[in-house]
Design a protein around this motif. Structure first.
Motif, PDB file in Angstrom:
ATOM      1  N   GLY A 199       0.909  -1.321  -0.031  1.00 22.08           N
ATOM      2  CA  GLY A 199       0.146   0.010  -0.151  1.00 22.08           C
ATOM      3  C   GLY A 199       0.850   1.186  -0.001  1.00 22.08           C
ATOM      4  N   LEU A 200       1.984   1.214   0.571  1.00 22.20           N
ATOM      5  CA  LEU A 200       2.952   2.531   0.518  1.00 22.20           C
ATOM      6  C   LEU A 200       3.290   2.926  -0.796  1.00 22.20           C
ATOM      7  N   MET A 201       3.137   1.963  -1.845  1.00 20.96           N
ATOM      8  CA  MET A 201       3.519   2.585  -3.153  1.00 20.96           C
ATOM      9  C   MET A 201       2.472   3.427  -3.920  1.00 20.96           C
ATOM     10  N   GLU A 202       1.273   3.591  -3.099  1.00 17.80           N
ATOM     11  CA  GLU A 202       0.292   4.425  -3.679  1.00 17.80           C
ATOM     12  C   GLU A 202       0.964   5.777  -3.490  1.00 17.80           C
ATOM     13  N   ASP A 203       1.746   6.175  -2.604  1.00 20.02           N
ATOM     14  CA  ASP A 203       2.413   7.501  -2.727  1.00 20.02           C
ATOM     15  C   ASP A 203       3.696   7.330  -1.919  1.00 20.02           C
ATOM     16  N   LEU A 204       4.763   7.590  -2.753  1.00 12.47           N
ATOM     17  CA  LEU A 204       6.179   7.522  -2.124  1.00 12.47           C
ATOM     18  C   LEU A 204       6.676   8.863  -1.439  1.00 12.47           C
ATOM     19  N   THR A 205       5.714   9.800  -1.787  1.00 10.99           N
ATOM     20  CA  THR A 205       5.976  11.145  -0.964  1.00 10.99           C
ATOM     21  C   THR A 205       6.360  10.962   0.455  1.00 10.99           C
ATOM     22  N   LEU A 206       7.163  11.525   1.004  1.00 13.75           N
ATOM     23  CA  LEU A 206       7.784  11.602   2.529  1.00 13.75           C
ATOM     24  C   LEU A 206       7.400  12.875   3.013  1.00 13.75           C
ATOM     25  N   ASP A 207       6.216  12.873   3.742  1.00 14.44           N
ATOM     26  CA  ASP A 207       5.625  14.067   4.199  1.00 14.44           C
ATOM     27  C   ASP A 207       6.064  14.526   5.498  1.00 14.44           C
ATOM     28  N   GLU A 208       5.863  15.707   5.787  1.00 10.45           N
ATOM     29  CA  GLU A 208       6.596  16.377   7.195  1.00 10.45           C
ATOM     30  C   GLU A 208       6.307  15.287   8.532  1.00 10.45           C
ATOM     31  N   LYS A 209       5.174  14.903   8.630  1.00  7.03           N
ATOM     32  CA  LYS A 209       4.836  13.735   9.718  1.00  7.03           C
ATOM     33  C   LYS A 209       5.906  12.698   9.729  1.00  7.03           C
ATOM     34  N   GLU A 210       5.859  12.262   8.569  1.00  6.46           N
ATOM     35  CA  GLU A 210       6.659  11.076   8.650  1.00  6.46           C
ATOM     36  C   GLU A 210       8.206  11.268   8.685  1.00  6.46           C
ATOM     37  N   LYS A 211       8.665  12.690   8.587  1.00  5.52           N
ATOM     38  CA  LYS A 211       9.989  12.687   8.355  1.00  5.52           C
ATOM     39  C   LYS A 211      10.173  13.151  10.002  1.00  5.52           C
ATOM     40  N   ARG A 212       9.335  13.570  10.705  1.00  3.40           N
ATOM     41  CA  ARG A 212       9.243  13.904  12.115  1.00  3.40           C
ATOM     42  C   ARG A 212       9.344  12.525  12.672  1.00  3.40           C
ATOM     43  N   ASP A 213       8.685  11.581  12.338  1.00  6.04           N
ATOM     44  CA  ASP A 213       8.600  10.024  12.750  1.00  6.04           C
ATOM     45  C   ASP A 213      10.330   9.459  12.948  1.00  6.04           C
ATOM     46  N   LEU A 214      10.937   9.866  11.914  1.00 10.55           N
ATOM     47  CA  LEU A 214      12.019   9.338  11.971  1.00 10.55           C
ATOM     48  C   LEU A 214      13.293   9.951  12.709  1.00 10.55           C
ATOM     49  N   ILE A 215      12.919  10.928  13.434  1.00 13.24           N
ATOM     50  CA  ILE A 215      13.827  11.478  14.489  1.00 13.24           C
ATOM     51  C   ILE A 215      13.693  10.854  15.876  1.00 13.24           C
ATOM     52  N   PRO A 216      14.720  10.358  16.221  1.00 16.08           N
ATOM     53  CA  PRO A 216      14.782   9.490  17.634  1.00 16.08           C
ATOM     54  C   PRO A 216      13.946  10.327  18.760  1.00 16.08           C
ATOM     55  N   PRO A 217      13.053   9.614  19.502  1.00 22.44           N
ATOM     56  CA  PRO A 217      11.943  10.290  20.406  1.00 22.44           C
ATOM     57  C   PRO A 217      12.748  10.825  21.626  1.00 22.44           C
ATOM     58  N   GLY A 218      14.054  10.507  21.633  1.00 22.63           N
ATOM     59  CA  GLY A 218      14.776  11.304  22.714  1.00 22.63           C
ATOM     60  C   GLY A 218      16.294  11.064  22.704  1.00 22.63           C
ATOM     61  N   GLU A 219      16.989  11.650  23.639  1.00 24.52           N
ATOM     62  CA  GLU A 219      18.242  11.770  23.288  1.00 24.52           C
ATOM     63  C   GLU A 219      19.183  10.369  23.845  1.00 24.52           C
ATOM     64  N   SER A 220      18.319   9.722  24.670  1.00 25.71           N
ATOM     65  CA  SER A 220      18.772   8.260  24.965  1.00 25.71           C
ATOM     66  C   SER A 220      18.477   7.396  24.075  1.00 25.71           C
ATOM     67  N   SER A 221      17.759   7.330  22.906  1.00 25.99           N
ATOM     68  CA  SER A 221      17.207   6.514  22.011  1.00 25.99           C
ATOM     69  C   SER A 221      18.243   5.931  20.817  1.00 25.99           C
ATOM     70  N   ALA A 222      19.184   5.226  21.523  1.00 24.51           N
ATOM     71  CA  ALA A 222      20.018   4.549  20.734  1.00 24.51           C
ATOM     72  C   ALA A 222      19.341   3.737  19.680  1.00 24.51           C
ATOM     73  N   GLY A 223      17.922   3.218  19.858  1.00 24.37           N
ATOM     74  CA  GLY A 223      17.624   2.215  18.988  1.00 24.37           C
ATOM     75  C   GLY A 223      18.181   0.889  19.057  1.00 24.37           C
ATOM     76  N   LEU A 224      17.669  -0.006  17.882  1.00 21.25           N
ATOM     77  CA  LEU A 224      18.100  -1.464  18.137  1.00 21.25           C
ATOM     78  C   LEU A 224      19.099  -1.696  16.626  1.00 21.25           C
ATOM     79  N   TYR A 225      19.391  -0.813  15.832  1.00 16.90           N
ATOM     80  CA  TYR A 225      20.051  -0.967  14.510  1.00 16.90           C
ATOM     81  C   TYR A 225      21.465  -0.586  14.663  1.00 16.90           C
TER      82      TYR A 225
END
Length: 403
Positions: free
Chosen positions: A290-316
């Protein structure tokens, strides 16, 4: 043993599969799916293979469900990405049964094989005694399990340093597979030293496709983009993996990475021709399609890719290898961190267990250190993660395999 089994079941197994966003409306069986018609597919040409493939392909390291694979093909997903190690070869066996009788031009299979004991991951090289004959034998096993006469794209795994891509026994074996018609196209897969490996793949003159980790969490993106352009300009096909960067920001899985945003971010780079996210259920399959319906990366999605806090090292773990020389005990930290990500992010215990075995981890070495000398580029508390995932070593593989 009961405590260890509780650890596995509670902390790794019971959560939903990787990449499932909150609020998904698709059911978890093909009978409850909606909006199946009038889908918009975005296609890109996979380099010199000449194949027009959807920008979403199917990664099969997290499922062995034939119904899911069949449904993906029925929905016109073309490229199936697997490996001889996935589920002990059963992934290839299941694919072989699923594609039996289908139009051979309607799908492509990308698989690989390698003796992990030949990999010197610390140096990014293959060991001097690695056998090209063994690689050929393993490729024959792939063909047998897939019930095919030819593999569309055969992968040399663990390519890293230029020397490993040019490693003569494997290079000759790969050329032999193509000359014999047992592989239509040849690929490398690279988890570490990716820019160097990508450029080397071009320079060999024999590789047609590169499969590489690529996501928004990598800190060498300019170098990566330059290498990808180098490969694309040479007409190599490029398949992106690890696109969801560990799937969650935390091991408790309370803070998911937006999977659609992460994949869209990767596909903004038109030199990435397709991505193969791990897919373990129908929710994920239809979310990816379904995501192929629109590959545009909107502003909310860009914000979603910012770590939620300074301590968020993630798993990758980006597999940069800077930690290796820092570790006083010589632990293969990148492999252990991959295992940690597979277990907690992707909920793929089989892959996590096999990766941990490959790492050769002796957790006692880590326990002996009163302080950890490693400063991780991703901000990981390396010692804590190692001691956490090391518990998986004490669980019988048969228990993991059966869930």
């Amino acid at each position: 043993m009961q405590d260890r089994r509780t650890f596995i079941k509670k902390s790794m197994v019971t959560a939903a599969g990787a990449g499932l966003a909150a609020g998904t409306t698709y059911g978890n069986s093909p009978n409850t799916l909606i909006n199946r018609q009038e889908r918009k597919f975005v296609y890109r040409t996979l380099g010199r293979t000449g194949m027009e493939v959807p920008v979403i392909s199917l990664g099969l390291d997290s499922t062995k469900d034939p119904t899911l694979i069949r449904q993906a093909l029925d929905e016109n997903i073309m490229l199936l990405v697997t490996h001889e190690t996935y589920y002990g070869g059963n992934s290839e066996r299941i694919i072989g049964e699923v594609v039996k009788g289908r139009d051979r031009d309607s799908y492509m299979i990308m698989t690989g094989a390698l003796d992990n004991n030949t990999v010197d991951e610390e140096r990014g090289l293959f060991r001097a005694d690695a056998s090209g004959k063994d690689l050929l034998r393993r490729a024959e096993g792939c063909l047998e399990r897939l019930q095919l006469e030819s593999i569309d794209i055969f992968i040399l795994s663990y390519a890293a340093r230029r020397e490993s891509v040019f490693f003569e026994p494997y290079l000759k074996a790969m050329e032999t597979l193509k000359k014999q018609g047992k592989a239509r196209f040849l690929a490398i897969a690279t988890h570490s030293h990716q820019p160097e490996a990508i450029r080397a793949a071009v320079d060999t003159g024999i590789y047609d496709v590169v499969m590489t980790a690529y996501n928004f969490r990598m800190d060498n993106l300019q170098e990566m983009d330059e290498a990808l352009k180098y490969a694309a300009d040479a007409n190599l096909g490029i398949v992106g993996m690890k696109t969801m960067a560990g799937v969650y920001w935390d091991k408790e899985r309370t803070s998911p990475i937006n999977p659609e945003a992460a994949i869209k971010w990767v596909l903004q780079n038109e030199n990435i021709h397709t991505v193969a996210p791990a897919c373990s259920n129908f929710n994920q399959l239809y979310q990816d399609i379904g995501l192929m319906e629109d590959l545009t990366l909107d502003e909310k999605e860009k914000r979603d890719l910012i770590p939620p806090g300074e301590s968020s090292a993630g798993l990758y773990c980006q597999q940069c290898g800077r930690c290796i020389s820092q570790c006083r005990k010589g632990i293969n930290i990148p492999a252990v961190m991959r295992s940690y990500m597979y277990a907690y992010g992707y909920r793929n215990l089989d892959h996590a267990y096999r990766t941990l075995c490959f790492s050769g981890l002796d957790a006692a070495l880590c326990r002996d250190c009163t302080s950890c000398a490693v400063s991780c580029a991703m901000g990981f508390d390396v010692r804590t993660k190692i001691l956490d995932i090391a518990r998986l070593q004490d669980v019988p593989y048969d228990f993991i395999r059966t869930g």
